[in-house]
Design a protein around this motif. Structure first.
Motif, PDB file in Angstrom:
ATOM      1  N   LEU A 173       9.843 -11.822   5.921  1.00  0.00           N
ATOM      2  CA  LEU A 173      10.779 -11.492   4.849  1.00  0.00           C
ATOM      3  C   LEU A 173      11.839 -10.502   5.298  1.00  0.00           C
ATOM      4  O   LEU A 173      12.969 -10.517   4.789  1.00  0.00           O
ATOM      5  CB  LEU A 173      10.018 -10.952   3.645  1.00  0.00           C
ATOM      6  N   LEU A 174      11.509  -9.623   6.236  1.00  0.00           N
ATOM      7  CA  LEU A 174      12.491  -8.664   6.740  1.00  0.00           C
ATOM      8  C   LEU A 174      13.711  -9.368   7.330  1.00  0.00           C
ATOM      9  O   LEU A 174      14.811  -8.820   7.343  1.00  0.00           O
ATOM     10  CB  LEU A 174      11.849  -7.762   7.798  1.00  0.00           C
ATOM     11  N   GLU A 175      13.514 -10.571   7.809  1.00  0.00           N
ATOM     12  CA  GLU A 175      14.598 -11.314   8.448  1.00  0.00           C
ATOM     13  C   GLU A 175      15.459 -12.075   7.453  1.00  0.00           C
ATOM     14  O   GLU A 175      16.496 -12.626   7.819  1.00  0.00           O
ATOM     15  CB  GLU A 175      14.015 -12.293   9.476  1.00  0.00           C
ATOM     16  N   THR A 176      15.048 -12.126   6.188  1.00  0.00           N
ATOM     17  CA  THR A 176      15.728 -12.971   5.206  1.00  0.00           C
ATOM     18  C   THR A 176      16.640 -12.224   4.250  1.00  0.00           C
ATOM     19  O   THR A 176      17.553 -12.824   3.683  1.00  0.00           O
ATOM     20  CB  THR A 176      14.697 -13.737   4.360  1.00  0.00           C
ATOM     21  N   GLY A 177      16.365 -10.955   4.022  1.00  0.00           N
ATOM     22  CA  GLY A 177      17.119 -10.232   3.015  1.00  0.00           C
ATOM     23  C   GLY A 177      16.652 -10.471   1.600  1.00  0.00           C
ATOM     24  O   GLY A 177      17.251  -9.973   0.636  1.00  0.00           O
ATOM     25  N   VAL A 178      15.563 -11.217   1.441  1.00  0.00           N
ATOM     26  CA  VAL A 178      15.006 -11.502   0.117  1.00  0.00           C
ATOM     27  C   VAL A 178      14.282 -10.268  -0.405  1.00  0.00           C
ATOM     28  O   VAL A 178      13.668  -9.515   0.353  1.00  0.00           O
ATOM     29  CB  VAL A 178      14.038 -12.705   0.209  1.00  0.00           C
ATOM     30  N   SER A 179      14.340 -10.056  -1.710  1.00  0.00           N
ATOM     31  CA  SER A 179      13.665  -8.925  -2.336  1.00  0.00           C
ATOM     32  C   SER A 179      12.156  -9.123  -2.318  1.00  0.00           C
ATOM     33  O   SER A 179      11.661 -10.224  -2.570  1.00  0.00           O
ATOM     34  CB  SER A 179      14.140  -8.772  -3.785  1.00  0.00           C
ATOM     35  N   TYR A 180      11.410  -8.041  -2.028  1.00  0.00           N
ATOM     36  CA  TYR A 180       9.952  -8.151  -2.053  1.00  0.00           C
ATOM     37  C   TYR A 180       9.325  -6.793  -2.325  1.00  0.00           C
ATOM     38  O   TYR A 180       9.954  -5.744  -2.155  1.00  0.00           O
ATOM     39  CB  TYR A 180       9.405  -8.731  -0.745  1.00  0.00           C
ATOM     40  N   ALA A 181       8.079  -6.827  -2.799  1.00  0.00           N
ATOM     41  CA  ALA A 181       7.305  -5.622  -3.084  1.00  0.00           C
ATOM     42  C   ALA A 181       5.840  -5.936  -2.789  1.00  0.00           C
ATOM     43  O   ALA A 181       5.465  -7.093  -2.562  1.00  0.00           O
ATOM     44  CB  ALA A 181       7.491  -5.192  -4.534  1.00  0.00           C
ATOM     45  N   TYR A 182       5.020  -4.885  -2.793  1.00  0.00           N
ATOM     46  CA  TYR A 182       3.599  -5.031  -2.505  1.00  0.00           C
ATOM     47  C   TYR A 182       2.770  -4.655  -3.732  1.00  0.00           C
ATOM     48  O   TYR A 182       3.084  -3.693  -4.433  1.00  0.00           O
ATOM     49  CB  TYR A 182       3.192  -4.123  -1.338  1.00  0.00           C
ATOM     50  N   TYR A 183       1.707  -5.397  -3.955  1.00  0.00           N
ATOM     51  CA  TYR A 183       0.776  -5.043  -5.020  1.00  0.00           C
ATOM     52  C   TYR A 183      -0.493  -4.449  -4.410  1.00  0.00           C
ATOM     53  O   TYR A 183      -0.842  -4.720  -3.265  1.00  0.00           O
ATOM     54  CB  TYR A 183       0.442  -6.249  -5.900  1.00  0.00           C
ATOM     55  N   ALA A 255      -1.408   4.759 -14.167  1.00  0.00           N
ATOM     56  CA  ALA A 255      -0.255   4.868 -15.055  1.00  0.00           C
ATOM     57  C   ALA A 255       0.339   6.280 -15.014  1.00  0.00           C
ATOM     58  O   ALA A 255      -0.392   7.269 -15.068  1.00  0.00           O
ATOM     59  CB  ALA A 255      -0.662   4.521 -16.481  1.00  0.00           C
ATOM     60  N   PRO A 256       1.662   6.389 -14.931  1.00  0.00           N
ATOM     61  CA  PRO A 256       2.294   7.707 -15.033  1.00  0.00           C
ATOM     62  C   PRO A 256       2.181   8.240 -16.463  1.00  0.00           C
ATOM     63  O   PRO A 256       1.733   7.526 -17.364  1.00  0.00           O
ATOM     64  CB  PRO A 256       3.749   7.430 -14.642  1.00  0.00           C
ATOM     65  N   GLN A 257       2.615   9.456 -16.675  1.00  0.00           N
ATOM     66  CA  GLN A 257       2.402  10.117 -17.958  1.00  0.00           C
ATOM     67  C   GLN A 257       3.064   9.410 -19.141  1.00  0.00           C
ATOM     68  O   GLN A 257       2.596   9.512 -20.271  1.00  0.00           O
ATOM     69  CB  GLN A 257       2.889  11.567 -17.894  1.00  0.00           C
ATOM     70  N   ASN A 258       4.139   8.693 -18.891  1.00  0.00           N
ATOM     71  CA  ASN A 258       4.848   8.041 -19.988  1.00  0.00           C
ATOM     72  C   ASN A 258       4.328   6.640 -20.287  1.00  0.00           C
ATOM     73  O   ASN A 258       4.913   5.920 -21.088  1.00  0.00           O
ATOM     74  CB  ASN A 258       6.347   7.971 -19.687  1.00  0.00           C
ATOM     75  N   MET A 259       3.237   6.241 -19.652  1.00  0.00           N
ATOM     76  CA  MET A 259       2.640   4.931 -19.887  1.00  0.00           C
ATOM     77  C   MET A 259       1.141   5.084 -20.126  1.00  0.00           C
ATOM     78  O   MET A 259       0.503   5.951 -19.527  1.00  0.00           O
ATOM     79  CB  MET A 259       2.846   3.999 -18.673  1.00  0.00           C
ATOM     80  N   ARG A 260       0.599   4.223 -20.966  1.00  0.00           N
ATOM     81  CA  ARG A 260      -0.846   4.246 -21.174  1.00  0.00           C
ATOM     82  C   ARG A 260      -1.556   3.425 -20.100  1.00  0.00           C
ATOM     83  O   ARG A 260      -2.569   3.849 -19.551  1.00  0.00           O
ATOM     84  CB  ARG A 260      -1.195   3.709 -22.555  1.00  0.00           C
ATOM     85  N   TYR A 261      -1.034   2.219 -19.857  1.00  0.00           N
ATOM     86  CA  TYR A 261      -1.593   1.341 -18.833  1.00  0.00           C
ATOM     87  C   TYR A 261      -0.465   0.909 -17.895  1.00  0.00           C
ATOM     88  O   TYR A 261       0.690   0.786 -18.308  1.00  0.00           O
ATOM     89  CB  TYR A 261      -2.195   0.068 -19.443  1.00  0.00           C
ATOM     90  N   ALA A 262      -0.814   0.646 -16.652  1.00  0.00           N
ATOM     91  CA  ALA A 262       0.195   0.180 -15.699  1.00  0.00           C
ATOM     92  C   ALA A 262      -0.472  -0.496 -14.511  1.00  0.00           C
ATOM     93  O   ALA A 262      -1.680  -0.359 -14.280  1.00  0.00           O
ATOM     94  CB  ALA A 262       1.060   1.342 -15.217  1.00  0.00           C
ATOM     95  N   GLU A 263       0.335  -1.240 -13.789  1.00  0.00           N
ATOM     96  CA  GLU A 263       0.006  -1.674 -12.431  1.00  0.00           C
ATOM     97  C   GLU A 263       1.012  -0.994 -11.516  1.00  0.00           C
ATOM     98  O   GLU A 263       2.161  -0.761 -11.910  1.00  0.00           O
ATOM     99  CB  GLU A 263       0.099  -3.190 -12.288  1.00  0.00           C
ATOM    100  N   ARG A 264       0.570  -0.682 -10.317  1.00  0.00           N
ATOM    101  CA  ARG A 264       1.449   0.006  -9.372  1.00  0.00           C
ATOM    102  C   ARG A 264       1.793  -0.928  -8.222  1.00  0.00           C
ATOM    103  O   ARG A 264       0.918  -1.547  -7.616  1.00  0.00           O
ATOM    104  CB  ARG A 264       0.774   1.266  -8.840  1.00  0.00           C
ATOM    105  N   GLN A 265       3.079  -1.025  -7.971  1.00  0.00           N
ATOM    106  CA  GLN A 265       3.568  -1.765  -6.824  1.00  0.00           C
ATOM    107  C   GLN A 265       4.214  -0.772  -5.865  1.00  0.00           C
ATOM    108  O   GLN A 265       4.463   0.378  -6.207  1.00  0.00           O
ATOM    109  CB  GLN A 265       4.598  -2.823  -7.262  1.00  0.00           C
ATOM    110  N   TRP A 266       4.486  -1.248  -4.656  1.00  0.00           N
ATOM    111  CA  TRP A 266       5.111  -0.391  -3.641  1.00  0.00           C
ATOM    112  C   TRP A 266       6.290  -1.128  -3.033  1.00  0.00           C
ATOM    113  O   TRP A 266       6.206  -2.325  -2.743  1.00  0.00           O
ATOM    114  CB  TRP A 266       4.096  -0.019  -2.566  1.00  0.00           C
ATOM    115  N   VAL A 267       7.374  -0.416  -2.834  1.00  0.00           N
ATOM    116  CA  VAL A 267       8.581  -0.999  -2.234  1.00  0.00           C
ATOM    117  C   VAL A 267       8.958  -0.181  -1.010  1.00  0.00           C
ATOM    118  O   VAL A 267       8.721   1.031  -0.943  1.00  0.00           O
ATOM    119  CB  VAL A 267       9.743  -1.034  -3.233  1.00  0.00           C
ATOM    120  N   ARG A 268       9.569  -0.842  -0.043  1.00  0.00           N
ATOM    121  CA  ARG A 268      10.023  -0.151   1.162  1.00  0.00           C
ATOM    122  C   ARG A 268      11.279   0.638   0.858  1.00  0.00           C
ATOM    123  O   ARG A 268      12.147   0.197   0.106  1.00  0.00           O
ATOM    124  CB  ARG A 268      10.281  -1.156   2.291  1.00  0.00           C
ATOM    125  N   VAL A 269      11.359   1.818   1.454  1.00  0.00           N
ATOM    126  CA  VAL A 269      12.521   2.694   1.236  1.00  0.00           C
ATOM    127  C   VAL A 269      13.269   2.913   2.557  1.00  0.00           C
ATOM    128  O   VAL A 269      12.771   2.597   3.607  1.00  0.00           O
ATOM    129  CB  VAL A 269      12.092   4.038   0.640  1.00  0.00           C
TER     130      VAL A 269
END
Length: 269
Positions: A173-183, A255-269
């Motif tokens: 995916l790094l070679e494509t420029g397509v958006s992606y994230a990790y679960y 979940a962060p303080q402003n949410m009751r429930y959440a899923e967390r994903q990670w994105v490259r910076v």
């Protein structure tokens, strides 16, 4: 490959999200809330089940594979077929399409290497060809769905199939420029410090968290979907009854303080 020319050709255009699931349950387990939220908003989702191939009929299963079949309570000859049925039911609850890639699970693909749990949750074999399958898959999917966002396993828990999908898909995916994230791979992520250990391995400074807010309705859909994997709930949660509480607890924990429930994903910076 057959899945490109046959199954993929029958899929519709216009998917907004494509989730790479190493096994026949990872998408619902790890990001079922995100998927439910997307479909509720009218955003089409495709789940790509990578290790969903059936071993040849004459396969002599390793002692380790046989022990897993026994724990799942499934006949060896029909174990993958049964798990496909479970997955279809789960993804039906979430309202998404599935692409079944005929790669074999590690315990069938390389029984000589991944002969017990210690080796299954360790460094992948350097000559494991699952990485080639993933690279070919990404090339096909990004060519057709260039505007879709992709979601990959982070590799928490270190299952070799999750690690291989993480590394091969990231490189492609790094070679494509397509958006992606990790679960976050669930339920491995429930283990104490498991996420932190994985982030240390891959370079914590390269990633930032992103939160998917869930409400009671979305969380219930996720739990209902996961309940379809009846053969896996004993191994993953110690039984069917314990699963809803485990899913809910983790959704509250991340979940962060402003949410009751959440899923967390990670994105490259």
């Amino acid at each position: 490959m057959p899945f490109v020319t046959e199954q993929a050709a029958t899929l519709p255009d216009g998917y907004r999200h494509i989730v790479l699931s190493p096994h026949l349950d990872d998408a619902a387990l790890s990001c079922g809330g995100f998927i439910a939220r997307a479909t509720t908003l009218g955003e089409p989702v495709l789940v790509v089940n990578i290790c969903s191939g059936s071993p040849p009929p004459d396969t002599e299963f390793s002692p380790f594979a046989q022990s897993l079949h026994a724990r799942w309570g499934l006949p060896p000859a029909t174990v993958v077929a049964h798990r496909r049925v479970e997955d279809a039911a789960a993804l039906g609850v979430l309202g998404v399409d599935a692409l079944l890639v005929p790669a074999l699970d590690a315990i069938y693909r390389r029984p000589d290497v991944y002969a017990d749990e210690t080796k299954l949750f360790a460094v992948p074999a350097p000559d494991d060809d699952l990485a080639d399958v993933v690279r070919t898959l990404i090339a096909s999917l990004t060519e057709r769905y260039a505007r879709a966002s992709f979601y990959l396993p982070l590799g928490v828990g270190l299952h070799v199939d999750h690690q291989l999908v993480f590394s091969a898909a990231t490189a492609a995916l790094l070679e494509t420029g397509v958006s992606y994230a990790y679960y976050e791979d669930f339920p491995y992520a429930r283990q104490e410090a498991a996420v932190e250990q994985r982030m240390t391995m891959i370079g914590r400074e390269r990633y930032a968290p992103r939160y998917v807010p869930l409400d009671e309705v979305l969380l219930t859909r996720k739990i209902t979907a996961i309940s379809a994997y009846a053969s896996q709930l004993g191994v993953l949660f110690g039984g069917t009854a314990a699963m809803p509480a485990a899913v809910t607890e983790y959704a509250m924990r991340v979940a962060p303080q402003n949410m009751r429930y959440a899923e967390r994903q990670w994105v490259r910076v």
